[in-house]
Structure formats: structure tokens, C-alpha cells
Design an enzyme around this catalytic site. Structure first.
Site, PDB file in Angstrom:
ATOM      1  CB  ILE A 264      -1.024   0.048   1.181  1.00 49.67           C
ATOM      2  CG1 ILE A 264      -0.335   0.146   2.539  1.00 49.67           C
ATOM      3  CG2 ILE A 264      -1.979  -1.125   1.146  1.00 49.67           C
ATOM      4  CD1 ILE A 264      -1.319   0.379   3.693  1.00 49.67           C
ATOM      5  CG  ASP A 265      -0.222   4.436  -2.550  1.00 50.45           C
ATOM      6  OD1 ASP A 265       0.254   3.502  -3.211  1.00 50.45           O
ATOM      7  OD2 ASP A 265      -1.168   5.150  -2.924  1.00 50.45           O
ATOM      8  CE  LYS A 266       6.591   8.705   1.427  1.00 47.94           C
ATOM      9  NZ  LYS A 266       6.503   9.918   2.252  1.00 47.94           N
TER      10      LYS A 266
ATOM     11  CB  THR B 100      -2.399   4.498   1.924  1.00 50.19           C
ATOM     12  OG1 THR B 100      -2.492   5.113   0.635  1.00 50.19           O
ATOM     13  CG2 THR B 100      -3.729   3.855   2.258  1.00 50.19           C
TER      14      THR B 100
END
Length: 251
Positions: A57-59, A61
Site C-alpha cells: 500500500i502507498d506510503k 496511505t
């Protein structure tokens, strides 16, 4: 007694898997653009020993991330992600009011498609990408959105929303509006000091809320939910109090 870890909390752990709820701003694995940034896998390995990545998952998020604890569990889970057998639900706070209740977005995405390393819609070179969105309700200038990505492209939810004219609150890459959420701007009778006011939320308002998959050892379906972080939860509570819209249905 170890100090409470502020970078993540443990949702579940057994011999095969670890499920963590991470804070926004922390990488889940090595990043070629930012090799010095704090990494969740290295932090959690101090507690659990060797961990194997199975998804990303994105940094920016917050929310659920699953790691395997054995090579066998990693193979099993990676295959489930590849075959799209894993069900993921994200919650986002966006600016504006969508005119739809449900929306399925099928737009091919090309990661690292511009000089800011953003993902772009590219009908020729992009990979097939699908997200199912649900409008959970509007509150003032904002709306809560549920996103169920069927593919796992970088920044997929953010790009698919932006392509439909919606920007997630405080998105540093895909929104022109970096304005934090302030109580003084959503509450009619607010009596605080504007100089002293701290924003309710000043980072990307995207949270990996729940995940469901087959346990790599038993094959049984397991589902995990990650509580909102403090900033997002404070925002949720205030918006629910003022506008009567709550993205979380208490079970």
C-alpha cells in the site's frame, strides 16, 4: 515491557501471517526513490523476525498490511493476490460531492508515468486496472467514498478518483488542494482561537480499512478490519456529529 509502537499496531499474528495497521507516511518495503525512509517491514521484523511482503500500500496511505512469516505462506498469499481472490476495502475522504452512488472505473494505468513519478491513465501502454467505488455520503464540503480495487496498481484509487474529477483530501500528488480539514471551517458556531487551532487532518485521507483472504495454512476465509488512525477518526466523529453521515457502520 516494550514501549507502544507508534508506527503500527498489531491486528493479528500467528505462525504464518502478521496483519498490521500502519500509520500514514511509512513505507512498507524498500523504495528506490527514498532509500532512507522508515520502513514498516524492518520495524516489524524486530518484533516478529523475518517477514515476507505479499502486497503493497502507498506510503501516504494508512491501514492494513499483511506480511507472510514463511516462504510457503508468501507463495500462497502472493498467488491469491495475483488471481484477485483477495477482497480489499479502502475508505477515502474527498472534496466535493459525486453525483453517483456506485461507480466502476476501468482505466489502464501506467506507474511512474511523469516527472513526479505519478501513475497516469494510458490507454496504449497502461495495465488493465479496475476499482469499484461507493458513495458513503456527503458532509459539508466533503464526501466519504468506499473503494474496492480489483487490481493492485500503484496509486490506483487516487488516480481513478482524480480521473473522475474527485481528489482525496490532502493528496500531495493528485490534488491541487492541500488545505487541511479544520473544525473552524466545518462547524458553524466554533469559538476557538484560529491562531492556535490544530487541523483535524493534514495528510492523505486514504485508509486501507478491511481485507479478506484464505488463510495460507487452513484455507479458511479470514477478514480483518483496521480502526481509523486518530486524525482520521477525529474527522469522522466531527463530520458525523455535524452532518449525520458516518462511513463506519458499527456491527
Amino acid at each position: 515491557m516494550s514501549l507502544k509502537n507508534l508506527d503500527y499496531s498489531v491486528i493479528y499474528a500467528d505462525e504464518e501471517i502478521v496483519v498490521l495497521n500502519k500509520k500514514s507516511g511509512i513505507l512498507i518495503a524498500a523504495d528506490r526513490y527514498n532509500p532512507e525512509a522508515p520502513r514498516l517491514d524492518l520495524l516489524a521484523e524486530k518484533e516478529f523476525g523475518r517477514l515476507y511482503a505479499v502486497h503493497r500500500i502507498d506510503k501516504d496511505t494508512s491501514g492494513l498490511i499483511v506480511y507472510a512469516r514463511t516462504a510457503e505462506a508468501q507463495r500462497n498469499l502472493s498467488m491469491q493476490f495475483e488471481k484477485r481472490e483477495v477482497s480489499k476495502v479502502y475508505h477515502a475522504l474527498v472534496y466535493g460531492h459525486p453525483l453517483w452512488e456506485d461507480l466502476t472505473v476501468d482505466l489502464p494505468l501506467l506507474p511512474d508515468g511523469d516527472d513526479r513519478h505519478r501513475t497516469v491513465v494510458d490507454k496504449r501502454k497502461g495495465k488493465p486496472s479496475t476499482t469499484i467505488f461507493k458513495n458513503l455520503g456527503s458532509c459539508g464540503a466533503y464526501s466519504w467514498i468506499e473503494a474496492r480495487p480489483k487490481t493492485g496498481r500503484t496509486h490506483q484509487i487516487r488516480v481513478h478518483l482524480a480521473a473522475n474529477g474527485l481528489c482525496i483530501v490532502c493528496d500531495p500528488l493528485y490534488s491541487g488542494n492541500q488545505k487541511p480539514v479544520r473544525l473552524s471551517e466545518i462547524k458553524r458556531k466554533w469559538n476557538g482561537d484560529e491562531e492556535e487551532e490544530r487541523p483535524l487532518l493534514k495528510r492523505l485521507a486514504l485508509h486501507a480499512y478491511s481485507i479478506e483472504f484464505a488463510h495460507p495454512k487452513t484455507g479458511e476465509k479470514v477478514k480483518f478490519t483496521a480502526p481509523y488512525p486518530k486524525d482520521m477518526d477525529a474527522t469522522r466523529k466531527q463530520l458525523a456529529k455535524i452532518f449525520g453521515v458516518n462511513p463506519i457502520v458499527e456491527e
